[in-house]
Design a protein around this motif. Structure first.
Motif, PDB file in Angstrom:
ATOM      1  N   GLY A  29      -2.354  -7.248   1.886  1.00 37.78           N
ATOM      2  CA  GLY A  29      -2.620  -6.034   2.638  1.00 37.78           C
ATOM      3  C   GLY A  29      -2.665  -6.190   4.138  1.00 37.78           C
ATOM      4  O   GLY A  29      -2.985  -5.252   4.855  1.00 37.78           O
ATOM      5  N   ARG A  41       4.568  -0.296  -0.656  1.00 37.49           N
ATOM      6  CA  ARG A  41       3.316   0.402  -0.335  1.00 37.49           C
ATOM      7  C   ARG A  41       2.973   1.394  -1.425  1.00 37.49           C
ATOM      8  O   ARG A  41       3.845   1.937  -2.096  1.00 37.49           O
ATOM      9  CB  ARG A  41       3.456   1.152   0.996  1.00 37.49           C
ATOM     10  N   ILE A  42       1.701   1.684  -1.572  1.00 37.98           N
ATOM     11  CA  ILE A  42       1.217   2.707  -2.485  1.00 37.98           C
ATOM     12  C   ILE A  42       1.297   4.035  -1.726  1.00 37.98           C
ATOM     13  O   ILE A  42       0.784   4.138  -0.604  1.00 37.98           O
ATOM     14  CB  ILE A  42      -0.238   2.426  -2.927  1.00 37.98           C
ATOM     15  N   LEU A  60      -1.506  -4.075 -11.058  1.00 38.80           N
ATOM     16  CA  LEU A  60      -1.509  -4.659  -9.709  1.00 38.80           C
ATOM     17  C   LEU A  60      -2.481  -5.833  -9.622  1.00 38.80           C
ATOM     18  O   LEU A  60      -2.150  -6.875  -9.040  1.00 38.80           O
ATOM     19  CB  LEU A  60      -1.848  -3.584  -8.672  1.00 38.80           C
ATOM     20  N   ASN A  68      -3.352  -3.595  -3.110  1.00 38.99           N
ATOM     21  CA  ASN A  68      -2.648  -2.424  -3.629  1.00 38.99           C
ATOM     22  C   ASN A  68      -3.457  -1.743  -4.729  1.00 38.99           C
ATOM     23  O   ASN A  68      -3.468  -0.513  -4.828  1.00 38.99           O
ATOM     24  CB  ASN A  68      -1.262  -2.818  -4.130  1.00 38.99           C
ATOM     25  N   GLU A  71      -5.841   0.462  -3.140  1.00 41.61           N
ATOM     26  CA  GLU A  71      -5.225   1.708  -2.668  1.00 41.61           C
ATOM     27  C   GLU A  71      -5.124   2.734  -3.795  1.00 41.61           C
ATOM     28  O   GLU A  71      -5.366   3.922  -3.595  1.00 41.61           O
ATOM     29  CB  GLU A  71      -3.837   1.420  -2.091  1.00 41.61           C
TER      30      GLU A  71
END
Length: 165
Positions: A29, A41-42, A60, A68, A71
């Motif tokens: 991240g 990316r989420i 994940l 992630n 997120e």
């Protein structure tokens, strides 16, 4: 996703002026320079049902992508019903605690794992098969290892969000 622009400070902003960070990120991240590959990316507007959220976040985590997973869980915290916000926040904080361990930030890991443990313990019996007691136990095990300065392996970071059947 809205178009990205930069304000006079060089920060990324969307069309509505909200702060966004369009920079690619590494698997933990951390922001990378523009133009770097990074990990996918989420989406910031992610809004999944609880079972799909948990499944996605678990995949994940299993891939070692705790940031992630955070997120995904944060999206559920922000988009879910008010009565469940502290549960999803605790799950997101747990994932951030794992992220801090991956980054070598023991102080940040201790802070977030303690917050996660407190939230998950206070929530009580969790819905959707979430294994709150198991996650609290895992957080305490990691906290003890961090306090004792013991190394934490990738295997030690494995956690199940839900009770396996």
């Amino acid at each position: 996703m809205p178009e990205q622009t930069q304000d006079d400070t060089g920060r990324d902003r969307d069309d509505d002026g909200r702060a966004r960070n369009a920079r690619p990120r590494d698997r933990f991240g951390r922001p990378l320079p523009f133009g770097s590959a990074g990990v996918p990316r989420i989406p910031e507007d992610l809004d999944l049902p609880p079972a799909e959220t948990l499944d996605y976040a678990q995949r994940l985590l299993d891939e070692g992508l705790a940031f992630n997973a955070h997120e995904v869980l944060e999206a559920a915290w922000k988009n879910g019903p008010f009565a469940e916000k502290s549960l999803w926040q605790g799950l997101a904080q747990f994932a951030v605690g794992l992220t801090h361990i991956q980054r070598g930030n023991a102080k940040g890991a201790r802070t977030l794992l303690k917050r996660a443990s407190d939230r998950l313990s206070a929530y009580g019996t969790a819905p959707y098969g979430i294994d709150s007691p198991g996650l609290v136990d895992r957080a305490h095990t990691l906290l003890m290892a961090l306090e004792q300065g013991k190394p934490i392996s990738d295997t030690d970071l494995r956690a199940r969000l839900t009770i396996s059947h």
